[in-house]
Structure formats: structure tokens, C-alpha cells
Design a protein around this motif. Structure first.
Motif, PDB file in Angstrom:
ATOM      1  N   LEU A  30      13.359  -9.037  -9.637  1.00  0.00           N
ATOM      2  CA  LEU A  30      12.833 -10.283  -9.080  1.00  0.00           C
ATOM      3  C   LEU A  30      13.747 -11.463  -9.343  1.00  0.00           C
ATOM      4  N   ILE A  31      13.791 -12.343  -8.358  1.00  0.00           N
ATOM      5  CA  ILE A  31      14.360 -13.677  -8.516  1.00  0.00           C
ATOM      6  C   ILE A  31      13.174 -14.622  -8.351  1.00  0.00           C
ATOM      7  N   LEU A  32      12.780 -15.278  -9.428  1.00  0.00           N
ATOM      8  CA  LEU A  32      11.631 -16.174  -9.402  1.00  0.00           C
ATOM      9  C   LEU A  32      12.113 -17.610  -9.252  1.00  0.00           C
ATOM     10  N   VAL A  33      11.470 -18.352  -8.358  1.00  0.00           N
ATOM     11  CA  VAL A  33      11.861 -19.730  -8.074  1.00  0.00           C
ATOM     12  C   VAL A  33      10.657 -20.631  -8.267  1.00  0.00           C
ATOM     13  N   SER A  34      10.867 -21.772  -8.952  1.00  0.00           N
ATOM     14  CA  SER A  34       9.787 -22.731  -9.161  1.00  0.00           C
ATOM     15  C   SER A  34      10.394 -24.102  -9.436  1.00  0.00           C
ATOM     16  N   ILE A  35       9.627 -25.145  -9.151  1.00  0.00           N
ATOM     17  CA  ILE A  35      10.114 -26.491  -9.450  1.00  0.00           C
ATOM     18  C   ILE A  35       9.794 -26.900 -10.885  1.00  0.00           C
ATOM     19  N   ASN A  36       8.974 -26.109 -11.570  1.00  0.00           N
ATOM     20  CA  ASN A  36       8.581 -26.417 -12.937  1.00  0.00           C
ATOM     21  C   ASN A  36       9.285 -25.451 -13.901  1.00  0.00           C
ATOM     22  N   PRO A  37      10.358 -25.883 -14.557  1.00  0.00           N
ATOM     23  CA  PRO A  37      11.128 -24.979 -15.413  1.00  0.00           C
ATOM     24  C   PRO A  37      10.337 -24.387 -16.580  1.00  0.00           C
ATOM     25  N   SER A  38       9.429 -25.139 -17.162  1.00  0.00           N
ATOM     26  CA  SER A  38       8.685 -24.610 -18.304  1.00  0.00           C
ATOM     27  C   SER A  38       7.703 -23.515 -17.870  1.00  0.00           C
ATOM     28  N   LYS A  39       7.040 -23.704 -16.738  1.00  0.00           N
ATOM     29  CA  LYS A  39       6.158 -22.651 -16.218  1.00  0.00           C
ATOM     30  C   LYS A  39       6.963 -21.417 -15.824  1.00  0.00           C
ATOM     31  N   LEU A  40       8.124 -21.659 -15.225  1.00  0.00           N
ATOM     32  CA  LEU A  40       8.978 -20.553 -14.808  1.00  0.00           C
ATOM     33  C   LEU A  40       9.421 -19.732 -16.008  1.00  0.00           C
ATOM     34  N   THR A  87       0.825  -1.209   0.000  1.00  0.00           N
ATOM     35  CA  THR A  87       0.000   0.000   0.000  1.00  0.00           C
ATOM     36  C   THR A  87       0.857   1.255   0.000  1.00  0.00           C
ATOM     37  N   ASN A  88       2.127   1.120   0.388  1.00  0.00           N
ATOM     38  CA  ASN A  88       3.046   2.239   0.363  1.00  0.00           C
ATOM     39  C   ASN A  88       4.329   1.794  -0.334  1.00  0.00           C
ATOM     40  N   PRO A  89       4.387   1.927  -1.658  1.00  0.00           N
ATOM     41  CA  PRO A  89       5.525   1.414  -2.427  1.00  0.00           C
ATOM     42  C   PRO A  89       6.880   1.976  -1.993  1.00  0.00           C
ATOM     43  N   LYS A  90       6.903   3.174  -1.412  1.00  0.00           N
ATOM     44  CA  LYS A  90       8.167   3.740  -0.959  1.00  0.00           C
ATOM     45  C   LYS A  90       8.816   2.869   0.106  1.00  0.00           C
ATOM     46  N   ARG A  91       8.019   2.165   0.887  1.00  0.00           N
ATOM     47  CA  ARG A  91       8.552   1.293   1.929  1.00  0.00           C
ATOM     48  C   ARG A  91       9.289   0.089   1.337  1.00  0.00           C
ATOM     49  N   LEU A  92       8.868  -0.358   0.170  1.00  0.00           N
ATOM     50  CA  LEU A  92       9.507  -1.518  -0.450  1.00  0.00           C
ATOM     51  C   LEU A  92      10.993  -1.272  -0.689  1.00  0.00           C
ATOM     52  N   LYS A  93      11.342  -0.111  -1.173  1.00  0.00           N
ATOM     53  CA  LYS A  93      12.724   0.200  -1.507  1.00  0.00           C
ATOM     54  C   LYS A  93      13.618   0.268  -0.272  1.00  0.00           C
ATOM     55  N   ARG A  94      13.027   0.453   0.902  1.00  0.00           N
ATOM     56  CA  ARG A  94      13.826   0.474   2.133  1.00  0.00           C
ATOM     57  C   ARG A  94      14.475  -0.880   2.389  1.00  0.00           C
ATOM     58  N   TYR A  95      13.911  -1.926   1.848  1.00  0.00           N
ATOM     59  CA  TYR A  95      14.416  -3.278   2.060  1.00  0.00           C
ATOM     60  C   TYR A  95      15.361  -3.736   0.953  1.00  0.00           C
ATOM     61  N   GLY A  96      15.584  -2.886  -0.029  1.00  0.00           N
ATOM     62  CA  GLY A  96      16.468  -3.224  -1.141  1.00  0.00           C
ATOM     63  C   GLY A  96      15.711  -3.213  -2.456  1.00  0.00           C
ATOM     64  N   SER A  97      16.449  -3.439  -3.524  1.00  0.00           N
ATOM     65  CA  SER A  97      15.836  -3.371  -4.852  1.00  0.00           C
ATOM     66  C   SER A  97      15.534  -4.747  -5.424  1.00  0.00           C
ATOM     67  N   TRP A  98      15.781  -5.802  -4.644  1.00  0.00           N
ATOM     68  CA  TRP A  98      15.555  -7.169  -5.106  1.00  0.00           C
ATOM     69  C   TRP A  98      14.563  -7.886  -4.210  1.00  0.00           C
ATOM     70  N   ALA A  99      13.789  -8.797  -4.824  1.00  0.00           N
ATOM     71  CA  ALA A  99      12.876  -9.661  -4.069  1.00  0.00           C
ATOM     72  C   ALA A  99      12.931 -11.064  -4.658  1.00  0.00           C
ATOM     73  N   MET A 100      12.912 -12.070  -3.785  1.00  0.00           N
ATOM     74  CA  MET A 100      12.861 -13.458  -4.224  1.00  0.00           C
ATOM     75  C   MET A 100      11.465 -13.993  -3.923  1.00  0.00           C
TER      76      MET A 100
END
Length: 64
Positions: free
Chosen positions: A42-52, A6-19
Motif C-alpha cells: 500500500l501507498i497511503l496518502v493523507s493530509i494529516n501526517p500524525s493520523k497517517l 470478493t475474488n482476491p485473485k483478481r486483485l493481483k491481475r492489476y499489480g501488487s501495489w495500491a494507492m
């Protein structure tokens, strides 16, 4: 997480990357989409390589 989105400015306080694990379906995919909308790398993680690969391609097209 709602508080952070709800407050996107807060997201950047934690860094510029999310997993996000399980990022190819459901809530996790929606969360990854919201984070991408707020310009996080983003770092996206999944067990299904084709969906990923599909989700990754979709996000890259929508958020160049």
C-alpha cells in the motif's frame, strides 16, 4: 470495488501495489485494510501526517 474484493485473485491481475488517498478515516481506511488483508503493498496518502503515521503503524503491526 466489491467485485474485486470478493475474488482476491483478481486483485493481483492489476499489480501488487495500491494507492489509497484519504486513508486515515472512514471508507478509505476500511478499503486500505481490506487491500492489506489480501497482501497488496500500500501507498497511503493523507493530509494529516500524525493520523497517517498512526494508521501506517497499525497496518504494519497487523500485516508484517
Amino acid at each position: 470495488m466489491r467485485f474485486l474484493l470478493t475474488n482476491p485473485k483478481r486483485l493481483k491481475r492489476y499489480g501488487s501495489w495500491a494507492m489509497v488517498t484519504g486513508a486515515t478515516d472512514g471508507i478509505e481506511r476500511a478499503l486500505a485494510h481490506e487491500l492489506a488483508k489480501h497482501d497488496l503493498n500500500l501507498i497511503l496518502v493523507s493530509i494529516n501526517p500524525s493520523k497517517l503515521a498512526s494508521v501506517s503503524d497499525d497496518f504494519r503491526q497487523e500485516f508484517p
